[in-house]
Enzyme design. Structure first.
Site, PDB file in Angstrom:
ATOM      1  N   GLU A 104       2.389  -0.011 -11.046  1.00 33.77           N
ATOM      2  CA  GLU A 104       3.829  -0.105 -10.733  1.00 33.77           C
ATOM      3  C   GLU A 104       4.632   0.946 -11.514  1.00 33.77           C
ATOM      4  N   GLY A 105       4.018   2.109 -11.687  1.00 35.57           N
ATOM      5  CA  GLY A 105       4.655   3.213 -12.402  1.00 35.57           C
ATOM      6  C   GLY A 105       4.148   3.275 -13.823  1.00 35.57           C
TER       7      GLY A 105
ATOM      8  N   GLU B 198       4.979   6.882 -18.466  1.00 35.27           N
ATOM      9  CA  GLU B 198       5.689   8.169 -18.349  1.00 35.27           C
ATOM     10  C   GLU B 198       6.713   8.090 -17.214  1.00 35.27           C
TER      11      GLU B 198
ATOM     12  N   ALA C  75       0.827  -1.210   0.000  1.00 37.35           N
ATOM     13  CA  ALA C  75       0.000   0.000   0.000  1.00 37.35           C
ATOM     14  C   ALA C  75       0.860   1.258   0.000  1.00 37.35           C
TER      15      ALA C  75
ATOM     16  N   GLN D 115      -7.801  -6.701 -34.184  1.00 40.57           N
ATOM     17  CA  GLN D 115      -8.019  -6.267 -35.570  1.00 40.57           C
ATOM     18  C   GLN D 115      -7.965  -7.465 -36.526  1.00 40.57           C
TER      19      GLN D 115
ATOM     20  N   ASP E 120      11.321  -1.781  -8.130  1.00 40.31           N
ATOM     21  CA  ASP E 120      12.270  -2.187  -9.180  1.00 40.31           C
ATOM     22  C   ASP E 120      12.065  -3.665  -9.507  1.00 40.31           C
TER      23      ASP E 120
ATOM     24  N   GLU F 203      -2.043   6.851  -2.757  1.00 41.49           N
ATOM     25  CA  GLU F 203      -3.143   7.482  -2.011  1.00 41.49           C
ATOM     26  C   GLU F 203      -4.013   8.262  -2.996  1.00 41.49           C
TER      27      GLU F 203
HETATM   28  N1  CAA Z   1      15.887   2.296  -5.169  1.00 43.58           N
HETATM   29  C1  CAA Z   1      16.278   2.816  -3.976  1.00 43.58           C
HETATM   30  N2  CAA Z   1      16.143   4.132  -3.663  1.00 43.58           N
HETATM   31  C2  CAA Z   1      15.592   4.936  -4.584  1.00 43.58           C
HETATM   32  C3  CAA Z   1      15.163   4.462  -5.841  1.00 43.58           C
HETATM   33  C4  CAA Z   1      15.335   3.078  -6.132  1.00 43.58           C
HETATM   34  N3  CAA Z   1      14.942   2.554  -7.302  1.00 43.58           N
HETATM   35  N4  CAA Z   1      14.634   5.486  -6.540  1.00 43.58           N
HETATM   36  C5  CAA Z   1      14.742   6.586  -5.763  1.00 43.58           C
HETATM   37  N5  CAA Z   1      15.319   6.236  -4.573  1.00 43.58           N
HETATM   38  C6  CAA Z   1      15.672   7.136  -3.459  1.00 43.58           C
HETATM   39  C7  CAA Z   1      16.527   8.272  -3.959  1.00 43.58           C
HETATM   40  O1  CAA Z   1      17.894   7.902  -3.958  1.00 43.58           O
HETATM   41  C8  CAA Z   1      16.236   9.371  -2.959  1.00 43.58           C
HETATM   42  O2  CAA Z   1      16.993   9.134  -1.788  1.00 43.58           O
HETATM   43  P1  CAA Z   1      17.703  10.344  -0.992  1.00 43.58           P
HETATM   44  O3  CAA Z   1      16.610  11.062  -0.286  1.00 43.58           O
HETATM   45  O4  CAA Z   1      18.638   9.672  -0.033  1.00 43.58           O
HETATM   46  O5  CAA Z   1      18.390  11.183  -2.015  1.00 43.58           O
HETATM   47  C9  CAA Z   1      14.769   9.128  -2.598  1.00 43.58           C
HETATM   48  O6  CAA Z   1      14.462   7.749  -2.964  1.00 43.58           O
HETATM   49  C10 CAA Z   1      13.823  10.032  -3.368  1.00 43.58           C
HETATM   50  O7  CAA Z   1      14.102   9.854  -4.740  1.00 43.58           O
HETATM   51  P2  CAA Z   1      13.581  10.841  -5.866  1.00 43.58           P
HETATM   52  O8  CAA Z   1      13.826  12.244  -5.426  1.00 43.58           O
HETATM   53  O9  CAA Z   1      14.125  10.365  -7.168  1.00 43.58           O
HETATM   54  O10 CAA Z   1      11.998  10.589  -5.796  1.00 43.58           O
HETATM   55  P3  CAA Z   1      10.857  11.282  -6.606  1.00 43.58           P
HETATM   56  O11 CAA Z   1       9.882  11.849  -5.646  1.00 43.58           O
HETATM   57  O12 CAA Z   1      11.404  12.174  -7.682  1.00 43.58           O
HETATM   58  O13 CAA Z   1      10.122  10.029  -7.285  1.00 43.58           O
HETATM   59  C11 CAA Z   1       9.730   8.328  -8.893  1.00 43.58           C
HETATM   60  C12 CAA Z   1      10.759   9.161  -8.132  1.00 43.58           C
HETATM   61  C13 CAA Z   1      10.537   7.371  -9.761  1.00 43.58           C
HETATM   62  C14 CAA Z   1       8.834   9.163  -9.784  1.00 43.58           C
HETATM   63  C15 CAA Z   1       8.879   7.535  -7.889  1.00 43.58           C
HETATM   64  O14 CAA Z   1       8.031   8.367  -7.124  1.00 43.58           O
HETATM   65  C16 CAA Z   1       8.003   6.480  -8.560  1.00 43.58           C
HETATM   66  O15 CAA Z   1       8.479   5.397  -8.851  1.00 43.58           O
HETATM   67  N6  CAA Z   1       6.681   6.767  -8.796  1.00 43.58           N
HETATM   68  C17 CAA Z   1       5.774   5.773  -9.269  1.00 43.58           C
HETATM   69  C18 CAA Z   1       5.068   5.128  -8.118  1.00 43.58           C
HETATM   70  C19 CAA Z   1       4.714   3.702  -8.387  1.00 43.58           C
HETATM   71  O16 CAA Z   1       5.359   2.996  -9.151  1.00 43.58           O
HETATM   72  N7  CAA Z   1       3.694   3.213  -7.708  1.00 43.58           N
HETATM   73  C20 CAA Z   1       3.332   1.854  -7.770  1.00 43.58           C
HETATM   74  C21 CAA Z   1       2.420   1.495  -6.635  1.00 43.58           C
HETATM   75  S1  CAA Z   1       2.316  -0.253  -6.362  1.00 43.58           S
HETATM   76  C22 CAA Z   1       1.430  -0.873  -7.613  1.00 43.58           C
HETATM   77  O17 CAA Z   1       1.079  -0.207  -8.537  1.00 43.58           O
HETATM   78  C23 CAA Z   1       1.146  -2.364  -7.453  1.00 43.58           C
HETATM   79  C24 CAA Z   1       0.325  -2.961  -8.477  1.00 43.58           C
HETATM   80  O18 CAA Z   1      -0.169  -2.275  -9.295  1.00 43.58           O
HETATM   81  C25 CAA Z   1       0.044  -4.344  -8.557  1.00 43.58           C
HETATM   82  P1  FAD Z   2      -1.272  10.152 -11.646  1.00 43.77           P
HETATM   83  O1  FAD Z   2      -0.008  10.086 -10.894  1.00 43.77           O
HETATM   84  O2  FAD Z   2      -2.291  11.148 -11.227  1.00 43.77           O
HETATM   85  O3  FAD Z   2      -0.944  10.357 -13.191  1.00 43.77           O
HETATM   86  C1  FAD Z   2      -1.902  10.811 -14.157  1.00 43.77           C
HETATM   87  C2  FAD Z   2      -1.173  10.946 -15.486  1.00 43.77           C
HETATM   88  O4  FAD Z   2      -0.133  11.932 -15.363  1.00 43.77           O
HETATM   89  C3  FAD Z   2      -0.485   9.654 -15.927  1.00 43.77           C
HETATM   90  O5  FAD Z   2      -0.579   9.506 -17.309  1.00 43.77           O
HETATM   91  C4  FAD Z   2       0.960   9.875 -15.511  1.00 43.77           C
HETATM   92  O6  FAD Z   2       1.875   9.127 -16.258  1.00 43.77           O
HETATM   93  C5  FAD Z   2       1.107  11.384 -15.778  1.00 43.77           C
HETATM   94  N1  FAD Z   2       2.216  11.929 -14.990  1.00 43.77           N
HETATM   95  C6  FAD Z   2       2.310  12.052 -13.640  1.00 43.77           C
HETATM   96  N2  FAD Z   2       3.498  12.571 -13.296  1.00 43.77           N
HETATM   97  C7  FAD Z   2       4.183  12.776 -14.441  1.00 43.77           C
HETATM   98  C8  FAD Z   2       5.470  13.304 -14.768  1.00 43.77           C
HETATM   99  N3  FAD Z   2       6.334  13.684 -13.824  1.00 43.77           N
HETATM  100  N4  FAD Z   2       5.830  13.373 -16.066  1.00 43.77           N
HETATM  101  C9  FAD Z   2       4.985  12.973 -17.050  1.00 43.77           C
HETATM  102  N5  FAD Z   2       3.753  12.466 -16.806  1.00 43.77           N
HETATM  103  C10 FAD Z   2       3.357  12.373 -15.536  1.00 43.77           C
HETATM  104  N6  FAD Z   2      -0.907   1.199  -5.865  1.00 43.77           N
HETATM  105  C11 FAD Z   2      -0.440   0.622  -4.722  1.00 43.77           C
HETATM  106  O7  FAD Z   2       0.186   1.271  -3.903  1.00 43.77           O
HETATM  107  N7  FAD Z   2      -0.638  -0.697  -4.474  1.00 43.77           N
HETATM  108  C12 FAD Z   2      -1.318  -1.495  -5.334  1.00 43.77           C
HETATM  109  O8  FAD Z   2      -1.474  -2.692  -5.073  1.00 43.77           O
HETATM  110  C13 FAD Z   2      -1.852  -0.912  -6.531  1.00 43.77           C
HETATM  111  N8  FAD Z   2      -2.589  -1.667  -7.390  1.00 43.77           N
HETATM  112  C14 FAD Z   2      -3.218  -1.043  -8.439  1.00 43.77           C
HETATM  113  C15 FAD Z   2      -4.127  -1.770  -9.224  1.00 43.77           C
HETATM  114  C16 FAD Z   2      -4.828  -1.134 -10.228  1.00 43.77           C
HETATM  115  C17 FAD Z   2      -5.830  -1.911 -11.029  1.00 43.77           C
HETATM  116  C18 FAD Z   2      -4.617   0.254 -10.500  1.00 43.77           C
HETATM  117  C19 FAD Z   2      -5.380   0.968 -11.586  1.00 43.77           C
HETATM  118  C20 FAD Z   2      -3.695   0.944  -9.755  1.00 43.77           C
HETATM  119  C21 FAD Z   2      -3.005   0.317  -8.710  1.00 43.77           C
HETATM  120  N9  FAD Z   2      -2.132   1.040  -7.890  1.00 43.77           N
HETATM  121  C22 FAD Z   2      -1.621   0.461  -6.753  1.00 43.77           C
HETATM  122  C23 FAD Z   2      -1.899   2.450  -8.144  1.00 43.77           C
HETATM  123  C24 FAD Z   2      -0.996   2.707  -9.337  1.00 43.77           C
HETATM  124  O9  FAD Z   2       0.331   2.406  -9.029  1.00 43.77           O
HETATM  125  C25 FAD Z   2      -1.187   4.166  -9.757  1.00 43.77           C
HETATM  126  O10 FAD Z   2      -2.476   4.262 -10.354  1.00 43.77           O
HETATM  127  C26 FAD Z   2      -0.121   4.651 -10.697  1.00 43.77           C
HETATM  128  O11 FAD Z   2       1.144   4.693 -10.071  1.00 43.77           O
HETATM  129  C27 FAD Z   2      -0.461   6.049 -11.273  1.00 43.77           C
HETATM  130  O12 FAD Z   2      -0.863   6.929 -10.280  1.00 43.77           O
HETATM  131  P2  FAD Z   2      -2.241   7.774 -10.453  1.00 43.77           P
HETATM  132  O13 FAD Z   2      -3.302   6.813 -10.809  1.00 43.77           O
HETATM  133  O14 FAD Z   2      -2.428   8.592  -9.236  1.00 43.77           O
HETATM  134  O15 FAD Z   2      -1.980   8.702 -11.690  1.00 43.77           O
END
Ligand code: CAA
Ligand code: FAD
Length: 382
Positions: free
Chosen positions: A364-365, A368, A124, A337, A241, A127
């Site tokens: 998982e990101g 973008e 989790a 298609q 990662d 938010e």
């Molecule tokens: N490994 C370890 N540390 C890391 C890291 C990595 N890959 N990437 C960044 N960090 C560290 C940095 O070194 C930095 O540390 P310091 O404070 O010591 O300098 C700190 O984290 C902050 O790093 P950034 O300033 O680069 O962070 P940021 O706010 O610019 O964000 C980002 C970077 C890559 C955009 C990150 O916020 C990101 O990955 N966003 C996407 C979120 C995401 O993937 N959510 C997935 C939710 S889970 C999910 O989605 C599950 C599912 O669906 C099934």
């Molecule tokens: P936003 O961050 O609001 O982004 C909206 C748009 O803006 C996107 O196109 C994005 O790429 C773009 N954008 C944002 N920032 C930038 C930038 N710097 N540069 C260019 N473009 C940008 N999260 C969990 O923690 N745990 C889970 O188990 C989990 N499971 C999920 C399952 C499903 C089915 C879904 C839909 C989501 C899940 N998520 C989970 C959340 C998921 O990781 C987020 O939806 C995702 O990271 C994008 O965040 P957001 O939806 O808030 O979009």
């Protein structure tokens, strides 16, 4: 360079393929239509070592490497993407997170149950106001005099949230410190102060249950901190990662299933007196599908191999996820298609593959965010 797999990797791939084709694929349409959580199938995956592939045997897992994990994920996703979503969270977000950052007691208590498929794990981070900008979270954990933490706040889109017993939660312990003020906690959802919202209705991966969760004065004990206070954001990033290799593999599995159905169809379906596969426009699509599929596979195996060697793999995992998810979207689109009207029909799985593929570009990101991770790594700029 050695492009062959080990006997163990091939054995696990075979187990996953058999379960995927004999049990999961035949029930995928049912679970997609009803949006029902496939609990029995998930237990079966656990019994066969597929819920804790990289977890050492002493903690209830299969003790295998990241390449084996990628191969197994591809097979399960080719059977049904939603099953592979549940599998990926259990394996790469939950179990890896605790194994890498938790203490011995946490590994024994939480990893074993999830790796054996007896309990479901979740992760989790997101938010309502913070998704891509994950460090902008508000969920707050306030340290008490006795060392425990009182947690309040919401997390959204939590995969397996409706069914998970244990969740790795990221919450702010020190708001002044930004991303260095975030801490990871182990949450037991059977305890007071934990609430689940309604299951989200979704476009695809409908059998994977997703919901908002809320904490209202939930008390986490000091021994439930995962890693060190203030290190939570780094834990989340490094766990993601690894997770991105799993989602890349999922995308490949969906794309491969769509591709294989397409190859069968272009041989059989005739138009203008010839199999549609003899038309050059169809052949070009088939060739492009195959190139994208192979590129995605090789990039994903590279990232998995690097991880297995203990080498840095963060950018490579982002490259794999970006390439594989965009390939899956393109391939499933072309597959619909090429199937014409039948591609649009619920009597064939093509439209489901197309709907399922989309999520791999979002969670998982987003794509973008993968581009941002890759470009930052290439340029050193932020
Ligand atoms: N490994 C370890 N540390 C890391 C890291 C990595 N890959 N990437 C960044 N960090 C560290 C940095 O070194 C930095 O540390 P310091 O404070 O010591 O300098 C700190 O984290 C902050 O790093 P950034 O300033 O680069 O962070 P940021 O706010 O610019 O964000 C980002 C970077 C890559 C955009 C990150 O916020 C990101 O990955 N966003 C996407 C979120 C995401 O993937 N959510 C997935 C939710 S889970 C999910 O989605 C599950 C599912 O669906 C099934
Ligand atoms: P936003 O961050 O609001 O982004 C909206 C748009 O803006 C996107 O196109 C994005 O790429 C773009 N954008 C944002 N920032 C930038 C930038 N710097 N540069 C260019 N473009 C940008 N999260 C969990 O923690 N745990 C889970 O188990 C989990 N499971 C999920 C399952 C499903 C089915 C879904 C839909 C989501 C899940 N998520 C989970 C959340 C998921 O990781 C987020 O939806 C995702 O990271 C994008 O965040 P957001 O939806 O808030 O979009």
């Amino acid at each position: 360079m050695d492009f062959s797999f080990t006997e163990e990797q091939l054995m696990l791939q075979d187990v996953a393929r058999r379960i995927a084709q004999e049990v999961i694929a035949p029930s995928a349409e049912h679970f997609d239509r009803n949006g029902e959580f496939p609990l029995d199938n998930i237990r079966l995956l656990g019994e066969n070592g597929l819920m804790g592939i990289e977890v050492p045997a002493e903690y209830g897992g299969a003790g295998m490497d990241p390449v084996a994990y990628a191969l197994a994920m591809i097979e399960i996703a080719a059977g049904d993407a939603a099953h592979s979503t549940i599998m990926s969270v259990n394996n790469s977000l939950f179990c890896t997170g605790i194994l890498k950052n938790g203490n011995e007691e946490q590994k024994q208590l939480y990893v074993r149950a999830v790796a054996e498929g007896r309990e479901i794990g979740a992760f989790a981070l997101t938010e309502p106001q913070s998704g891509s900008d994950a460090s902008n979270m508000r969920c707050r954990a306030v340290r008490q005099d006795d060392g425990s933490y009182v947690i309040n706040g919401k997390k959204s889109w939590i995969t397996s949230g409706p069914v998970a017993r244990y969740i790795i939660l990221f919450a702010v312990t020190n708001p002044e410190q930004g991303s260095r003020g975030i801490t990871a906690f182990m949450i037991d959802t059977s305890r007071e102060g934990f609430h689940r919202g309604k299951t989200e209705p979704k476009l695809g991966i409908r059998a994977s249950a997703t919901c908002e969760i809320e904490f209202a004065d939930y008390v986490a004990r000091p021994e439930e901190v995962v890693g060190v206070e203030g290190q939570g954001f780094k834990i989340a990033m490094s766990v993601l990662d690894a997770g991105r290799i799993g989602i890349a593999s999922q995308a490949i599995g969906i794309a491969r299933a769509a591709y294989e159905k397409t190859i069968e169809y272009v041989r059989e379906r005739k138009a203008f007196g010839s199999p549609i596969g003899t038309f050059q426009m169809t052949q070009a699509k088939i060739a492009d599908m195959k190139c994208k599929l192979d590129a995605a596979l090789l990039l994903t195996l590279r990232a998995a191999w690097l991880k297995g060697q203990g080498k840095p793999f963060s950018a490579e995992a982002a490259i794999a996820k970006l390439t594989a998810s965009e390939a899956a979207m393109w391939i499933t689109h072309q597959a619909v298609q090429i199937h014409g009207g039948m591609g649009y029909s619920k009597e064939m799985p093509l439209e489901r593959y197309f709907r399922d593929a989309k999520i791999t570009e979002i969670y998982e990101g987003t794509s973008e965010i993968q581009r941002l991770v890759i470009a930052r790594s290439e340029t050193g700029l932020r």
